[in-house]
Design an enzyme around this catalytic site. Structure first.
Site, PDB file in Angstrom:
ATOM      1  N   LYS A 152       0.802  -1.125   0.069  1.00  0.00           N
ATOM      2  CA  LYS A 152       0.012   0.042   0.084  1.00  0.00           C
ATOM      3  C   LYS A 152       0.805   1.254  -0.053  1.00  0.00           C
ATOM      4  O   LYS A 152       0.486   2.268  -0.424  1.00  0.00           O
ATOM      5  CB  LYS A 152      -0.929  -0.142   1.325  1.00  0.00           C
ATOM      6  CG  LYS A 152      -2.082  -0.928   1.269  1.00  0.00           C
ATOM      7  CD  LYS A 152      -3.400  -0.404   0.258  1.00  0.00           C
ATOM      8  CE  LYS A 152      -4.412  -1.327   0.345  1.00  0.00           C
ATOM      9  NZ  LYS A 152      -5.413  -0.701  -0.558  1.00  0.00           N
ATOM     10  N   SER A 179       1.052  -9.623  -0.353  1.00  0.00           N
ATOM     11  CA  SER A 179       0.695  -8.210  -0.465  1.00  0.00           C
ATOM     12  C   SER A 179       0.991  -7.570   0.882  1.00  0.00           C
ATOM     13  O   SER A 179       1.124  -6.461   1.022  1.00  0.00           O
ATOM     14  CB  SER A 179      -0.817  -8.131  -0.630  1.00  0.00           C
ATOM     15  OG  SER A 179      -1.583  -8.749   0.215  1.00  0.00           O
TER      16      SER A 179
END
Length: 408
Positions: free
Chosen positions: A55, A304
């Protein structure tokens, strides 16, 4: 953002912009997982990123795009944790005041790390959507700029740098598996992936509790709910910008249960010594669930993020020991007289079992007054070892049953 010259240029520009501020994470070949699935597997380790998640890429591109006036007003964001840390990291680096709204059940590790990066954290709402509504209201009331977690072209371009790097390292991938929440990571990876390798097969992953993108692409109403180990992809409403990109480029979305994702967290921790949060492990869960479908093919999986709460990770590991028969709780009926506990422990120890806990049950035992029960937690080798211990105790006259009954 279809695959156009401008779209891939935006992702390459994002990569240049981020260079030096974030980590170019490795694409790790993993032999054990490759042997288990028949595929040649590479893991893109975004859990090693500067904030423990991909992110930080999209947040960096977005915050760098702000005007001086927008920076002076400050920013507000809503996040289950990883977008929060990405915004907080770059806001601190650029001197921008940041307020982050998080759902009330956000893991402590994500809240603490966001605050450590200098942002103000507000816990509000039962899920991401409720936190997002609160953040939007705060932005409107204060004039601060709302930084979307996925539905923004700058954010999508930043997330696309994950696939850009992966395909630079492993250009001949056949399949790329990516977790999907709102769709920013998959949308960016889809654009970059098909620009660099048009034959690349793109597979998304969602949790069965929040299958919002999978349902939306089928023309069904999105939604979801419940407590999930994969809170990073627990999004009820997928992005408006990301949805058509994913519809165009993604072949399939695997929808997985909580047990499957938990097992993947355990597999990565034990088998690869990789710490992944639930959303981060979802791609591995999808590969395992495919049951040999990708055998003989070169598969990339985006891990992720790795921002899993320590207590949750501990529970995953302990539950894994129980399910694998490496830790078991036995209830053993004995006579309440001297020497019985010693005899039981001798039988268990003689067979190689390691006693971790013993609870001698007298007051709440409903059998004869001269009998009692022992609850014993034992460390064992595997399920077969447990059966040998139970058989030996039973043969010696001690009625024994397994309380932890989820062994493989």
């Amino acid at each position: 953002m279809p695959v156009t010259i401008d779209a891939i240029r935006a992702i390459r520009d994002a990569a240049a912009l981020l260079e030096g501020d974030i980590i170019r994470t490795p694409a790790l070949p993993v032999r054990r997982l490759s042997r288990a699935t028949g595929a040649e597997v590479y893991l893109k380790l975004e859990n090693l990123q500067v904030t423990g998640s991909f992110k930080v890429r999209g947040a960096g591109v977005k915050l760098n795009s702000l005007s001086d006036g927008e920076r002076a007003r400050g920013v507000v964001a809503a996040s289950a944790g990883n977008h929060a840390q990405g915004v907080a990291f770059h806001a601190g680096r650029l001197g921008i005041a940041a307020t982050i709204y998080m759902p009330e059940g956000t893991p402590f590790t994500k809240v603490g790390r966001t605050e450590d990066l200098g942002a103000t954290v507000v816990l509000e709402g039962a899920d991401f959507n409720a936190a997002r509504e609160a953040a939007l209201a705060h932005a409107e009331a204060t004039g601060k700029l709302f930084i979307a977690p996925f539905d923004d072209p700058h954010v999508i371009a930043g997330q696309g740098t994950v696939a850009l790097e992966l395909l630079e390292d492993v250009p001949d991938l056949d399949v790329l598996i990516v977790p999907i929440g709102g769709g920013g990571l998959m949308a960016g990876c889809a654009v970059a992936g098909h620009a660099m390798n048009p034959r690349l097969e793109l597979i998304g992953v969602q949790t069965a509790l929040y299958p919002s993108m999978a349902r939306a692409l089928k023309g069904e109403p999105p939604g979801g709910g419940g407590t999930t180990i994969a809170e990073g992809i627990a999004v009820k409403t997928p992005g408006e910008i990301t949805r058509p990109i994913i519809a165009e480029h993604v072949k399939d979305i695997a929808v997985l249960g909580e047990d499957q994702i938990e097992a993947a967290v355990l597999m990565l921790a034990e088998g690869q010594r990789i710490v992944a949060e639930g959303a981060g492990a979802a791609g591995v869960a999808a590969l395992v669930a495919a049951d040999g479908k990708y055998s003989g093919r070169k598969v990339g999986i985006v891990i992720s993020g790795g921002n899993i709460d320590s207590r949750l990770l501990s529970n995953v590991l302990l539950r894994g020991l129980v399910r694998g028969g490496r830790m078991v709780s036995l209830r053993i009926s004995i006579s309440d007289r001297p020497g019985m506990l010693s005899e039981v422990s001798g039988l268990i120890g003689g067979l190689g079992g390691n006693i971790l806990e013993v609870y001698h049950q007298r007051l709440f035992f409903e059998g004869p007054i001269r009998d009692t029960e022992l609850d014993v937690v034992i460390e064992t080798v595997d399920a077969e070892h447990v059966r040998k211990i139970v058989d030996a105790l039973t043969a010696a006259g001690f009625q024994t049953r397994v309380l932890s009954n989820r062994m493989n």
